[in-house]
Write a protein that holds these residues in place. Structure first.
Motif, PDB file in Angstrom:
ATOM      1  N   THR A 125       1.445  15.849 -30.697  1.00 14.35           N
ATOM      2  CA  THR A 125       2.419  15.584 -29.645  1.00 14.35           C
ATOM      3  C   THR A 125       1.997  16.280 -28.353  1.00 14.35           C
ATOM      4  O   THR A 125       1.709  17.477 -28.363  1.00 14.35           O
ATOM      5  N   LEU A 126       1.983  15.522 -27.256  1.00 10.81           N
ATOM      6  CA  LEU A 126       1.634  16.061 -25.949  1.00 10.81           C
ATOM      7  C   LEU A 126       2.692  15.612 -24.954  1.00 10.81           C
ATOM      8  O   LEU A 126       2.862  14.424 -24.706  1.00 10.81           O
ATOM      9  N   ASN A 127       3.427  16.586 -24.398  1.00 14.50           N
ATOM     10  CA  ASN A 127       4.499  16.259 -23.458  1.00 14.50           C
ATOM     11  C   ASN A 127       4.084  16.689 -22.056  1.00 14.50           C
ATOM     12  O   ASN A 127       3.916  17.876 -21.782  1.00 14.50           O
ATOM     13  N   LEU A 128       3.936  15.708 -21.168  1.00 18.45           N
ATOM     14  CA  LEU A 128       3.509  15.957 -19.790  1.00 18.45           C
ATOM     15  C   LEU A 128       4.535  15.441 -18.789  1.00 18.45           C
ATOM     16  O   LEU A 128       4.231  15.294 -17.604  1.00 18.45           O
ATOM     17  N   GLY A 129       5.733  15.165 -19.250  1.00 15.51           N
ATOM     18  CA  GLY A 129       6.760  14.619 -18.365  1.00 15.51           C
ATOM     19  C   GLY A 129       7.138  15.564 -17.237  1.00 15.51           C
ATOM     20  O   GLY A 129       6.920  16.782 -17.314  1.00 15.51           O
ATOM     21  N   LEU A 130       7.695  14.998 -16.156  1.00 15.42           N
ATOM     22  CA  LEU A 130       8.182  15.781 -15.024  1.00 15.42           C
ATOM     23  C   LEU A 130       7.094  16.660 -14.409  1.00 15.42           C
ATOM     24  O   LEU A 130       7.237  17.872 -14.254  1.00 15.42           O
ATOM     25  N   ASN A 131       5.980  16.033 -14.061  1.00 19.61           N
ATOM     26  CA  ASN A 131       4.908  16.703 -13.344  1.00 19.61           C
ATOM     27  C   ASN A 131       4.509  15.834 -12.151  1.00 19.61           C
ATOM     28  O   ASN A 131       5.289  14.984 -11.715  1.00 19.61           O
ATOM     29  N   HIS A 132       3.296  16.035 -11.629  1.00 17.81           N
ATOM     30  CA  HIS A 132       2.825  15.248 -10.483  1.00 17.81           C
ATOM     31  C   HIS A 132       1.518  14.536 -10.819  1.00 17.81           C
ATOM     32  O   HIS A 132       0.639  14.390  -9.979  1.00 17.81           O
ATOM     33  N   LEU A 133       1.404  14.075 -12.047  1.00 23.06           N
ATOM     34  CA  LEU A 133       0.177  13.445 -12.521  1.00 23.06           C
ATOM     35  C   LEU A 133       0.111  11.974 -12.140  1.00 23.06           C
ATOM     36  O   LEU A 133       1.107  11.261 -12.239  1.00 23.06           O
ATOM     37  N   ASP A 134      -1.062  11.528 -11.721  1.00 24.69           N
ATOM     38  CA  ASP A 134      -1.266  10.094 -11.477  1.00 24.69           C
ATOM     39  C   ASP A 134      -2.431   9.547 -12.298  1.00 24.69           C
ATOM     40  O   ASP A 134      -2.770   8.372 -12.213  1.00 24.69           O
ATOM     41  N   ALA A 135      -3.043  10.423 -13.091  1.00 24.53           N
ATOM     42  CA  ALA A 135      -4.157  10.006 -13.947  1.00 24.53           C
ATOM     43  C   ALA A 135      -4.312  11.017 -15.078  1.00 24.53           C
ATOM     44  O   ALA A 135      -3.840  12.149 -14.989  1.00 24.53           O
ATOM     45  N   LEU A 136      -4.980  10.582 -16.145  1.00 22.38           N
ATOM     46  CA  LEU A 136      -5.302  11.453 -17.273  1.00 22.38           C
ATOM     47  C   LEU A 136      -6.813  11.529 -17.417  1.00 22.38           C
ATOM     48  O   LEU A 136      -7.518  10.559 -17.132  1.00 22.38           O
ATOM     49  N   PRO A 137      -7.343  12.664 -17.874  1.00 22.95           N
ATOM     50  CA  PRO A 137      -8.786  12.739 -18.106  1.00 22.95           C
ATOM     51  C   PRO A 137      -9.185  11.796 -19.228  1.00 22.95           C
ATOM     52  O   PRO A 137      -8.428  11.603 -20.180  1.00 22.95           O
ATOM     53  N   ALA A 138     -10.367  11.202 -19.113  1.00 18.59           N
ATOM     54  CA  ALA A 138     -10.828  10.255 -20.128  1.00 18.59           C
ATOM     55  C   ALA A 138     -10.914  10.899 -21.500  1.00 18.59           C
ATOM     56  O   ALA A 138     -10.806  10.216 -22.526  1.00 18.59           O
ATOM     57  N   SER A 139     -11.072  12.220 -21.534  1.00 21.04           N
ATOM     58  CA  SER A 139     -11.206  12.933 -22.804  1.00 21.04           C
ATOM     59  C   SER A 139      -9.952  12.837 -23.671  1.00 21.04           C
ATOM     60  O   SER A 139     -10.007  13.101 -24.880  1.00 21.04           O
ATOM     61  N   ILE A 140      -8.819  12.464 -23.079  1.00 26.66           N
ATOM     62  CA  ILE A 140      -7.587  12.269 -23.870  1.00 26.66           C
ATOM     63  C   ILE A 140      -7.844  11.253 -24.973  1.00 26.66           C
ATOM     64  O   ILE A 140      -7.260  11.314 -26.061  1.00 26.66           O
ATOM     65  N   GLY A 141      -8.732  10.321 -24.727  1.00 28.52           N
ATOM     66  CA  GLY A 141      -9.052   9.298 -25.719  1.00 28.52           C
ATOM     67  C   GLY A 141      -9.682   9.846 -26.976  1.00 28.52           C
ATOM     68  O   GLY A 141      -9.814   9.134 -27.974  1.00 28.52           O
ATOM     69  N   PRO A 160      -2.464   4.538 -18.401  1.00 31.38           N
ATOM     70  CA  PRO A 160      -3.818   5.098 -18.516  1.00 31.38           C
ATOM     71  C   PRO A 160      -4.648   4.385 -19.574  1.00 31.38           C
ATOM     72  O   PRO A 160      -4.216   4.234 -20.719  1.00 31.38           O
ATOM     73  N   GLY A 161      -5.829   3.950 -19.197  1.00 28.72           N
ATOM     74  CA  GLY A 161      -6.681   3.198 -20.110  1.00 28.72           C
ATOM     75  C   GLY A 161      -7.142   3.984 -21.319  1.00 28.72           C
ATOM     76  O   GLY A 161      -7.413   3.407 -22.376  1.00 28.72           O
ATOM     77  N   CYS A 162      -7.238   5.306 -21.192  1.00 25.63           N
ATOM     78  CA  CYS A 162      -7.719   6.127 -22.311  1.00 25.63           C
ATOM     79  C   CYS A 162      -6.800   6.049 -23.522  1.00 25.63           C
ATOM     80  O   CYS A 162      -7.225   6.331 -24.649  1.00 25.63           O
ATOM     81  N   LEU A 163      -5.559   5.637 -23.316  1.00 24.07           N
ATOM     82  CA  LEU A 163      -4.608   5.565 -24.427  1.00 24.07           C
ATOM     83  C   LEU A 163      -4.958   4.462 -25.425  1.00 24.07           C
ATOM     84  O   LEU A 163      -4.561   4.517 -26.579  1.00 24.07           O
ATOM     85  N   THR A 164      -5.699   3.478 -24.984  1.00 22.39           N
ATOM     86  CA  THR A 164      -6.066   2.358 -25.873  1.00 22.39           C
ATOM     87  C   THR A 164      -7.039   2.796 -26.959  1.00 22.39           C
ATOM     88  O   THR A 164      -7.241   2.066 -27.936  1.00 22.39           O
TER      89      THR A 164
END
Length: 239
Positions: A125-141, A160-164
């Motif tokens: 589980t990764l919770n990143l809500g309520l921040n100022h993010l507009d992208a995720l690092p590709a490494s999340i994949g 984010p495409g990395c989620l696929t």
């Protein structure tokens, strides 16, 4: 106010080792948790390095602006809760917490994440809500065990495409992001997402899958008619 006196900046409270030890909780299953939430601290106390054999570390609801590099010493923790602080960045050393299963960074001031976050191979589980993010690092994949990711109330304009690449992902929360509507012919209109969850088709029953496919076909037909109306308005007027 008397002349010559300067106003002091509000400083967080100081936590001693003895105070921190009194905040250690023992669960019925034997797991040990260090709970320093609601302590009005602005920095992570250095003294807690002597308590690095915890299973869980809760530093939420404080005024912390920086996560120190010595966080890497907490190699045993499976839960790290840092939500509701003033964090603007996360150190690369976060990637050394190889046993981490839950990471809560909700309600901070993050604009980016280190690529090393992709090293957390056990993360569920990764919770990143309520921040100022507009992208995720590709490494999340690379987080192949990730089941849930919270991205609500950020600045994402697309999923984010990395989620696929995450085969076990069950839920993505993208509530209240300025997602650009891919259905718009001009790609200029912006829709605020109220409820957007991604699930694999294999998680849906036959009836639900058929319903989703039917609704999608209806949307496609509506957009096709809108496009025809723009290109051939006279044909619609005559009918």
């Amino acid at each position: 106010m008397a002349k010559g006196k300067k106003t002091k900046q509000a400083k967080g409270k100081t936590i001693t080792l003895k105070m921190a030890q009194n905040c250690v909780q023992l669960a019925l299953d034997g797991k040990r948790s260090l709970d320093l939430s609601f302590k009005e601290i602005s920095t992570v106390p250095k003294c807690i390095q002597k308590l690095c054999d915890m299973d869980e570390l809760d530093l939420s609801r404080n005024m912390i602006r920086k996560v120190p590099d010595f966080i890497e010493q907490f190699i045993s923790i499976c839960v790290l809760d840092l939500h509701s602080n003033y964090l603007e960045q996360i150190p690369a050393t976060i990637g050394r917490l190889q046993n981490l299963m839950l990471l809560n960074l909700c309600n901070n001031r993050l604009t980016s994440l280190p690529s090393e976050i992709g090293l957390l191979k056990k993360l569920h589980t990764l919770n990143l809500g309520l921040n100022h993010l507009d992208a995720l690092p590709a490494s999340i994949g690379a987080l192949k065990e990730l089941r849930h990711i919270g991205l609500s109330d950020n600045r994402f304009t697309r999923v984010p495409g990395c989620l696929t690449r995450l085969d076990k992902l069950e839920k993505v929360n993208l509530d209240r992001n300025p997602i650009i509507s891919e259905q718009s012919p001009s790609h200029e209109s912006i829709a605020i997402t109220e409820r957007l969850y991604l699930v694999k088709e294999s998680f849906l029953c036959g009836d639900c899958l058929n319903k989703c496919q039917t609704e999608r076909k209806k949307l496609e037909d509506v957009e096709e008619r809108k496009y025809d109306l723009i290109k051939h308005p006279l044909d619609y007027m005559m009918h």
